[in-house]
Design an enzyme around this catalytic site. Structure first.
Site, PDB file in Angstrom:
ATOM      1  CB  CYS A  53      10.620  -0.642   2.778  1.00 48.69           C
ATOM      2  SG  CYS A  53      11.367  -0.088   1.245  1.00 48.69           S
ATOM      3  CD  GLU A  84       8.292  -3.299   8.485  1.00 50.19           C
ATOM      4  OE1 GLU A  84       7.597  -4.304   8.280  1.00 50.19           O
ATOM      5  OE2 GLU A  84       8.793  -2.615   7.569  1.00 50.19           O
ATOM      6  CG  PHE A  94      -0.274   0.444   2.507  1.00 47.87           C
ATOM      7  CD1 PHE A  94      -0.067   1.781   2.792  1.00 47.87           C
ATOM      8  CD2 PHE A  94       0.179  -0.498   3.432  1.00 47.87           C
ATOM      9  CE1 PHE A  94       0.566   2.176   3.971  1.00 47.87           C
ATOM     10  CE2 PHE A  94       0.808  -0.111   4.600  1.00 47.87           C
ATOM     11  CZ  PHE A  94       0.998   1.238   4.868  1.00 47.87           C
ATOM     12  CB  SER A 115       4.589  -7.574   5.742  1.00 53.57           C
ATOM     13  OG  SER A 115       3.591  -8.445   5.268  1.00 53.57           O
ATOM     14  CD  GLU A 139      -5.641  -5.871   0.471  1.00 53.12           C
ATOM     15  OE1 GLU A 139      -4.848  -5.965  -0.481  1.00 53.12           O
ATOM     16  OE2 GLU A 139      -5.424  -6.392   1.594  1.00 53.12           O
ATOM     17  CE  LYS A 163      -3.056  -8.114  -4.790  1.00 50.61           C
ATOM     18  NZ  LYS A 163      -3.391  -7.225  -3.654  1.00 50.61           N
TER      19      LYS A 163
HETATM   20  P1  NAD Z   1       1.348  -6.682   3.044  1.00 51.94           P
HETATM   21  O1  NAD Z   1       2.349  -7.766   3.106  1.00 51.94           O
HETATM   22  O2  NAD Z   1       0.234  -6.677   4.024  1.00 51.94           O
HETATM   23  O3  NAD Z   1       0.631  -6.673   1.600  1.00 51.94           O
HETATM   24  C1  NAD Z   1       1.377  -6.663   0.400  1.00 51.94           C
HETATM   25  C2  NAD Z   1       0.565  -7.357  -0.694  1.00 51.94           C
HETATM   26  O4  NAD Z   1       0.340  -8.718  -0.328  1.00 51.94           O
HETATM   27  C3  NAD Z   1      -0.809  -6.735  -0.938  1.00 51.94           C
HETATM   28  O5  NAD Z   1      -1.028  -6.693  -2.321  1.00 51.94           O
HETATM   29  C4  NAD Z   1      -1.783  -7.703  -0.244  1.00 51.94           C
HETATM   30  O6  NAD Z   1      -3.021  -7.781  -0.896  1.00 51.94           O
HETATM   31  C5  NAD Z   1      -1.053  -9.039  -0.321  1.00 51.94           C
HETATM   32  N1  NAD Z   1      -1.280  -9.885   0.848  1.00 51.94           N
HETATM   33  C6  NAD Z   1      -1.440  -9.494   2.143  1.00 51.94           C
HETATM   34  N2  NAD Z   1      -1.577 -10.570   2.949  1.00 51.94           N
HETATM   35  C7  NAD Z   1      -1.515 -11.663   2.154  1.00 51.94           C
HETATM   36  C8  NAD Z   1      -1.594 -13.051   2.402  1.00 51.94           C
HETATM   37  N3  NAD Z   1      -1.775 -13.541   3.630  1.00 51.94           N
HETATM   38  N4  NAD Z   1      -1.479 -13.905   1.363  1.00 51.94           N
HETATM   39  C9  NAD Z   1      -1.292 -13.434   0.113  1.00 51.94           C
HETATM   40  N5  NAD Z   1      -1.210 -12.100  -0.185  1.00 51.94           N
HETATM   41  C10 NAD Z   1      -1.326 -11.233   0.823  1.00 51.94           C
HETATM   42  O7  NAD Z   1       2.167  -5.315   3.075  1.00 51.94           O
HETATM   43  P2  NAD Z   1       1.606  -3.822   3.184  1.00 51.94           P
HETATM   44  O8  NAD Z   1       1.041  -3.609   4.544  1.00 51.94           O
HETATM   45  O9  NAD Z   1       0.754  -3.505   2.013  1.00 51.94           O
HETATM   46  O10 NAD Z   1       2.964  -2.992   3.011  1.00 51.94           O
HETATM   47  C11 NAD Z   1       3.824  -2.696   4.075  1.00 51.94           C
HETATM   48  C12 NAD Z   1       4.975  -3.663   4.151  1.00 51.94           C
HETATM   49  O11 NAD Z   1       5.676  -3.659   2.907  1.00 51.94           O
HETATM   50  C13 NAD Z   1       6.009  -3.289   5.197  1.00 51.94           C
HETATM   51  O12 NAD Z   1       6.429  -4.441   5.853  1.00 51.94           O
HETATM   52  C14 NAD Z   1       7.138  -2.680   4.379  1.00 51.94           C
HETATM   53  O13 NAD Z   1       8.416  -2.754   4.989  1.00 51.94           O
HETATM   54  C15 NAD Z   1       7.074  -3.498   3.153  1.00 51.94           C
HETATM   55  N6  NAD Z   1       7.699  -2.834   2.022  1.00 51.94           N
HETATM   56  C16 NAD Z   1       8.917  -3.294   1.637  1.00 51.94           C
HETATM   57  C17 NAD Z   1       9.575  -2.671   0.590  1.00 51.94           C
HETATM   58  C18 NAD Z   1      10.933  -3.136   0.172  1.00 51.94           C
HETATM   59  O14 NAD Z   1      11.417  -2.671  -0.848  1.00 51.94           O
HETATM   60  N7  NAD Z   1      11.573  -4.039   0.889  1.00 51.94           N
HETATM   61  C19 NAD Z   1       8.987  -1.581  -0.067  1.00 51.94           C
HETATM   62  C20 NAD Z   1       7.727  -1.166   0.358  1.00 51.94           C
HETATM   63  C21 NAD Z   1       7.083  -1.798   1.408  1.00 51.94           C
END
Ligand code: NAD
Length: 488
Positions: A280, A381, A148, A225, A175, A172
């Site tokens: 991140c 985190e 997000f 994450s 959401e 994708k």
């Molecule tokens: P998230 O892991 O909750 O969601 C990321 C994506 O995965 C979304 O599209 C979501 O729909 C999907 N998703 C969520 N739970 C899922 C599941 N159980 N099974 C399958 N798909 C699932 O992450 P977020 O809250 O949207 O973003 C924040 C996180 O992203 C933080 O941990 C941040 O550090 C990380 N991030 C990392 C980088 C990097 O370059 N390392 C960059 C940006 C964000």
């Protein structure tokens, strides 16, 4: 706003029974509903992308990148409108949102170099009359699953390289923030890509699982994450796909006594509290060394307390809300964990209410002082505007502490000593290093790195790593006997 999928060059109503409410985190108002698509929508997108693949792959690379030149111009012309949408659904300030699009556009520009970047290699006469060459071919249908916090930028770490290299694509988005990509896909529609080359599917876990298991999808990039990154990495690999998954972070910054303290404080505050700490590459652990402590603690507390928090579209606002009420409660609860573990909270953002934005999910910048290495708050985190301070006596202790963390996304050092900087660059186990820099975000012509539990895979996003990821190498050995060639 109605959120649709974009499949085979058409806006299509999703086959979804459930919807996720998208809330403007500054106002608390519902602005859209994300259709929680499942396998049937993913199947439709994968079919469209598969059907488009052969013709797109055969389109000469110099013609493929002409579409990207057009997309780049449209993104630039619409940067303000995209920025406004990002602020409305994600909460960051308008300036931060526009800056995000600068990097997205930069990636499109670099991918326009694919006629050069994607070239193969050739060695004549490895033996008399025998030549050897390596050619790069596209992988097939590829997909990105995005988080997000950078709704406009993150798909562009991958998409432009993938399609320039001759792949077809599915995005994708998270959401939580579907509107930005929906708008960007309206620009993609204006570009006039052949049908099926670029597709958009909305949703959450069901859509992700559909992508992970779909036999036609050959390569997947994920950003999010760490727990989900591990799941994506292992599930996609088990289904025979090429995969890279960027995970979470807990980035340390080390402040040496010889640092320019004013500069360090300003930059560290911008890193820790910019985008409400939902980045991140945000600094979240500040390690003061020796005498740097006293001055830094006082100055960072002032910087935290004086940050202007509010609606990101309002003038002068330096920090917006966190993404939703769940995140606000989680961040506030973690501040409580830090306090219960013995940290002092000289600047406390819990219970923030912003006048005129009472429905928003704001947490003011927070400082946790004397956090214990290894404690829960040290390990977790937070992904909010919270900076934890730790003190050590030497740079050796500071580097050891930084390297003891499970994450390895970024580490920064503030110093005026070249020797210390050189040592830090060499010894610290993180993929992105900042020296007197708070957010060491690589330009698009470098890979966006990340080590340890911050990354699962081999090749990263952006630049040549993306070219490697979205192409497969084919090595050809050819014999052309002299007696044959002499005939011509
Ligand atoms: P998230 O892991 O909750 O969601 C990321 C994506 O995965 C979304 O599209 C979501 O729909 C999907 N998703 C969520 N739970 C899922 C599941 N159980 N099974 C399958 N798909 C699932 O992450 P977020 O809250 O949207 O973003 C924040 C996180 O992203 C933080 O941990 C941040 O550090 C990380 N991030 C990392 C980088 C990097 O370059 N390392 C960059 C940006 C964000």
């Amino acid at each position: 706003m109605e959120i649709l999928n974009y499949i085979n060059g058409e806006w299509v109503k999703p086959d979804a029974r459930e919807y996720f409410e998208v809330i403007n985190p500054a106002t608390g108002k519902i602005i859209a509903k994300t259709p929680l698509c499942g396998r049937s929508d993913v199947d439709a997108a994968a079919k469209a992308a598969s059907d488009a693949f052969l013709a797109w792959r055969r389109t000469p690379v110099q013609d493929r990148v002409q579409y990207l030149f057009k997309l780049r111009d449209l993104l630039k012309a619409n940067q303000d409108e995209i920025g406004r949408l990002i602020t409305e659904e994600c909460g960051k300030t308008f300036e931060e949102a526009k800056a995000e699009m600068v990097r997205a556009i930069e990636n499109v520009e670099i991918a326009c170099g694919m006629p050069h970047l994607g070239k193969g290699e050739f060695v004549e006469d490895i033996a008399p009359g025998i030549d050897e060459l390596m050619i790069r071919q596209p992988v097939g249908v590829c997909a990105t699953i995005a988080p997000f916090n950078f709704p406009g930028m993150i798909p562009f770490w991958y998409l432009p390289y993938a399609i320039a290299a001759g792949n077809t694509y599915i995005v994708k988005p998270s959401e939580k923030v579907p509107a930005t990509m929906q708008f960007i896909f309206k620009l993609i529609e204006q570009v006039g890509f052949p049908k099926g080359v670029v597709n958009l599917v909305n949703g959450a876990k069901d859509a992700v699982d559909g992508i992970l298991e779909h036999p036609a999808i050959r390569a997947i990039t994920f950003v999010g994450s760490t727990n989900v990154a591990k799941y994506i990495y292992s599930t996609a690999a088990a289904h025979g796909k090429r995969v890279q998954a960027q995970g979470g972070a807990k980035n340390p910054v080390i402040i040496l006594p010889d640092a320019d303290m004013e500069m360090a404080t300003k930059i560290i505050a911008d890193s820790a509290f910019g985008c409400a700490g939902q980045r991140c590459l945000a600094v979240s652990l500040a390690v003061t060394v020796g005498e740097s402590r006293n001055q830094f603690v006082e100055m960072i507390c002032d910087a935290a307390a004086s940050r202007k928090v509010g609606y990101g579209l309002d003038d002068g606002v330096q920090m917006g809300p966190v993404i939703n009420s769940f995140s606000k409660s989680r961040v506030e609860q973690l501040i409580g964990v830090g306090a219960s573990e013995g940290a002092a909270v000289p600047v406390d953002g819990r219970g923030t209410i912003i006048k005129g934005c009472e429905g928003g999910t704001f947490v003011r910048p927070t400082i946790l002082l004397d956090v214990q290495p290894g404690s829960e708050i040290w390990k977790t985190e937070i992904f909010g505007p919270v900076l934890s301070l730790v003190h050590v006596n030497t740079i050796d202790d500071a580097i050891a502490l930084a390297n003891s963390h499970v994450y390895g996304n970024q580490a920064s050092l503030f110093t005026s000593s070249g020797n210390a900087a050189r040592r830090f660059r060499y010894e610290v186990d993180a993929g992105n290093i900042g020296i007197n820099i708070g957010v060491a975000a690589p330009m698009a012509f470098f890979p966006f790195s990340g080590w340890k539990d911050s990354f699962f895979g081999d090749m990263h996003g952006q630049s040549m790593d993306a070219v490697e990821f979205f192409t497969q190498k084919k090595v050809v050995v050819e014999r052309w006997p002299k007696e044959w060639t002499r005939k011509f």
